[in-house]
Structures are given as C-alpha cells and as structure tokens.
Scaffold this active site. Structure first.
Site, PDB file in Angstrom:
ATOM      1  N   ASP A   1      -9.511  10.335  -0.570  1.00 37.61           N
ATOM      2  CA  ASP A   1     -10.102  11.624  -0.196  1.00 37.61           C
ATOM      3  C   ASP A   1      -9.554  12.665  -1.157  1.00 37.61           C
ATOM      4  OD1 ASP A   1      -7.514  11.956   0.932  1.00 37.61           O
ATOM      5  OD2 ASP A   1      -8.240  11.843   2.990  1.00 37.61           O
TER       6      ASP A   1
ATOM      7  N   ASN B   1       0.836  -1.202   0.000  1.00 36.98           N
ATOM      8  CA  ASN B   1       0.000   0.000   0.000  1.00 36.98           C
ATOM      9  C   ASN B   1       0.875   1.258   0.000  1.00 36.98           C
ATOM     10  OD1 ASN B   1      -2.784   1.077   0.372  1.00 36.98           O
ATOM     11  ND2 ASN B   1      -2.018   1.821   2.339  1.00 36.98           N
TER      12      ASN B   1
END
Ligand code: G3I
Length: 302
Positions: free
Chosen positions: A237, A169
């Site tokens: 986001d 990640n």
C-alpha cells in the site's frame, strides 16, 4: 486482460489482496474480490491471537471461512503468520524461555498441520529484525528464547507442511542500502548455506509515498532472488496511491523472474489499516482509482 489477477497470470504471477473474514458477507466487497484477485492473505485471522486464544485451544473458524472462499474461487492462499512478536494472545505474552519456545513451536506445528495442503505460502516468521542502522534482531520474548528461534520455526513448519513454500516476511527491507535489508539478506544466505528450509522472502512494502519508494527496490528483489529464494510483495500500500509509484513496483516485480506476485493490503481505501491515507487501488465506493489503471496497464505490458 481486463482484471488484475488475469493480467498477472499472463506472466505466471498472481495479484492478491488481504481479506477480512467479516467482510465476506459484504457483496460489494466480494464482487471486487472475486473479479479482480487470484490470491488472498487473511489480514488477521491466522495470527496467533486468532488461532490459539487460549493455550492449546485452537480456533480456525474465520480462517477456514477465508480459505473456503478462496478455494471456491480458485484463489491461492498465503498464510499469515505463524510466529510473530505482535498479536500474541495474553497467555503467550506472559511466557518466556524454554516454555515459550515449546509453545511457539507447538503453535507452528498445529496451525501448519491444520491448513496442510491448503496454503501455498506461509509467512513462517514475521518482522523479526529491528529498524534503524544496527541490523540487529528485534528484541522480543521470542528472540530472548535464543537466536535460533527463527530457524526452529522454519523447521517445524517444514515438518508439518512439507509442500508449502516457507517465507520470511518483513517491512523496511525494500531499500537495498538499509542495514535491516542487509541483515535479512545475510540471514537468508546463512539459512540457504546450512540447509534451513526457507523458500521465499516477503517484502511487505508499506510505502509512505513516492519518495519513500526506493529506486533500488529492483536491486533488492533481484539480490534476494539470487540467493535461491522466491520474492513476494506481500502487503503493498502507498500513501495517497500515486500511480507512478504503483507502476514502478509492478515493473520491478515483472523484471525479476523470481518475483512471484503482488498482494495489496486490502481492497478499498475504507478497508485499509491506514484508511486515512487512501493507499489502495479502489476508493471507498469500490471505484477503480488512477493507480488501478496504472497497475493494470503495467501488468499487461509485462
Ligand atoms: O477484532 C477486534 C474487534 O473485536 C474490536 O472491537 C476492535 C477494537 O479495537 O479491535 C479488533 O481487532 C483489531 C483488528 O485489527 C481487526 O480489525 C485490532 O485491534 C487491530 O490491532 C488489528 O490491526 C491489524 C494489525 O495488523 C495488528 O497488528 C490490522 O487490521 C492489520 O492490517 C495489520 O496488518 C499488519 C500485518 O499483519 C503485518 N505487517 C504490518 C501490517 C499493518 O500493520
């Protein structure tokens, strides 16, 4: 469908959110969580400082609370994160060399074993590459234990929880032309060629606005997928939550069969780590924003 999770499920995907354990007692929060989302990622509760505050002393209370909530609601859990240069407890920050390597691997083994069978995907290693044009590894105490620390962490996670999907990640691996993206791509390619157990890549996707959202994002997703790994949008986001950027992200995921789902990094703007930028799908009062409607429509058109 009329919710994010149910709409994503129509194409076999999930739509999730980061969750904070201390907000599970906020009924306004859990009402939205339970209604809209079918996947959760503990925002901080599975990190190294939370789960092993003293060496060899493991604390799982807050993480267990989130997992129990998710199970009761039929939500899948993404474990975040087993090995990271940041949010290390003090004892680990002060370690180096083979002692640190052993402590890191023990941490991976213990935490993955505790949650065995309850976590669908692990962020085994988080943020191990440097920003900028070098394509180098990020310098850290873990990196200084040897360049093979990442594959060692993946092998330990695989041994402890063989049925979980194991992910690498990172952030700033969205633009296909960036050196950092290319470097992570080459690592995944190398891992696949040598049989290192990696199943997926997570693109955090913290965007600072529409202009920061790369037009080649879909190419990045499909290029990783072509290596034989799933891709996940893990911490989405976007500054000021522009509807078009959110819509594009959803459409790019839907265009790539191995893009398995999207996780936004919080529910309401007031829950966000960048709350001053109003980057999420619900306002502080829990009302759906325009970006919510754009995402829901895109998921249903997929
Ligand atoms: O829990 C303590 C609290 O007891 C204390 O009073 C307070 C005072 O500072 O701090 C609280 O801990 C904070 C924690 O969030 C919980 O709110 C930490 O200081 C703060 O550093 C921590 O920030 C988190 C950050 O990771 C730390 O690296 C954010 O919530 C979290 O959203 C953020 O998430 C990261 C991902 O893990 C990895 N990708 C980037 C993303 C955003 O930075």
């Amino acid at each position: 469908a009329t919710t994010l999770g149910a709409s994503a499920a129509q194409t076999g995907r999930y739509f999730g959110t980061a969750v904070a354990a201390n907000k599970l007692s906020d009924s306004a929060y859990t009402t939205i969580l339970n209604r809209e989302f079918n996947q959760v990622t503990p925002e901080n509760e599975m990190k190294i400082d939370a789960t092993e505050p003293q060496q060899g002393v493991f604390t799982y209370g807050n993480a267990d609370r989130i997992v129990a909530h998710a199970r009761s609601q039929g939500m899948k859990v993404r474990g975040h994160t087993l090995a990271w240069h940041s949010q290390q407890p003090g004892w680990m920050q002060n370690m180096s060399g083979s002692a640190l390597r052993s402590a890191m691997l023990n941490h991976v083994t213990q935490v993955a074993t505790h949650f065995r069978g309850q976590v669908a995907w692990w962020d085994v290693v988080n943020e191990a590459f440097a920003d900028g044009g070098t394509g180098a590894r990020r310098d850290s105490n873990l990196q200084r234990t040897g360049n093979d620390w990442i594959e060692a962490a993946f092998r330990a996670a695989d041994a402890a929880d063989p049925n979980a999907q194991l992910c690498y990640n990172d952030y700033n691996i969205d633009n296909w032309n960036d050196a950092k993206t290319q470097a992570v791509y080459r690592m995944v390619q190398d891992f696949k060629s040598r049989g290192v157990p990696i199943d997926c890549v997570g693109l955090q996707s913290h965007f600072t606005g529409g202009s920061n959202y790369p037009s080649n994002y879909r190419t990045t997703l499909s290029s990783f997928a072509a290596l034989g790994v799933d891709v996940h949008i893990t911490e989405l986001d976007i500054r000021n939550a522009p509807s078009d950027a959110y819509r594009n992200v959803v459409n790019d995921c839907l265009a790539v069969a191995r893009c398995k789902g999207i996780t936004v990094w919080g529910i309401r703007d007031s829950d966000s780590w960048r709350s001053g930028e109003s980057p999420l799908l619900f306002d502080g009062g829990g009302n759906k924003k325009a970006a919510y409607d754009a995402v829901l429509t895109a998921l249903n058109n997929g």
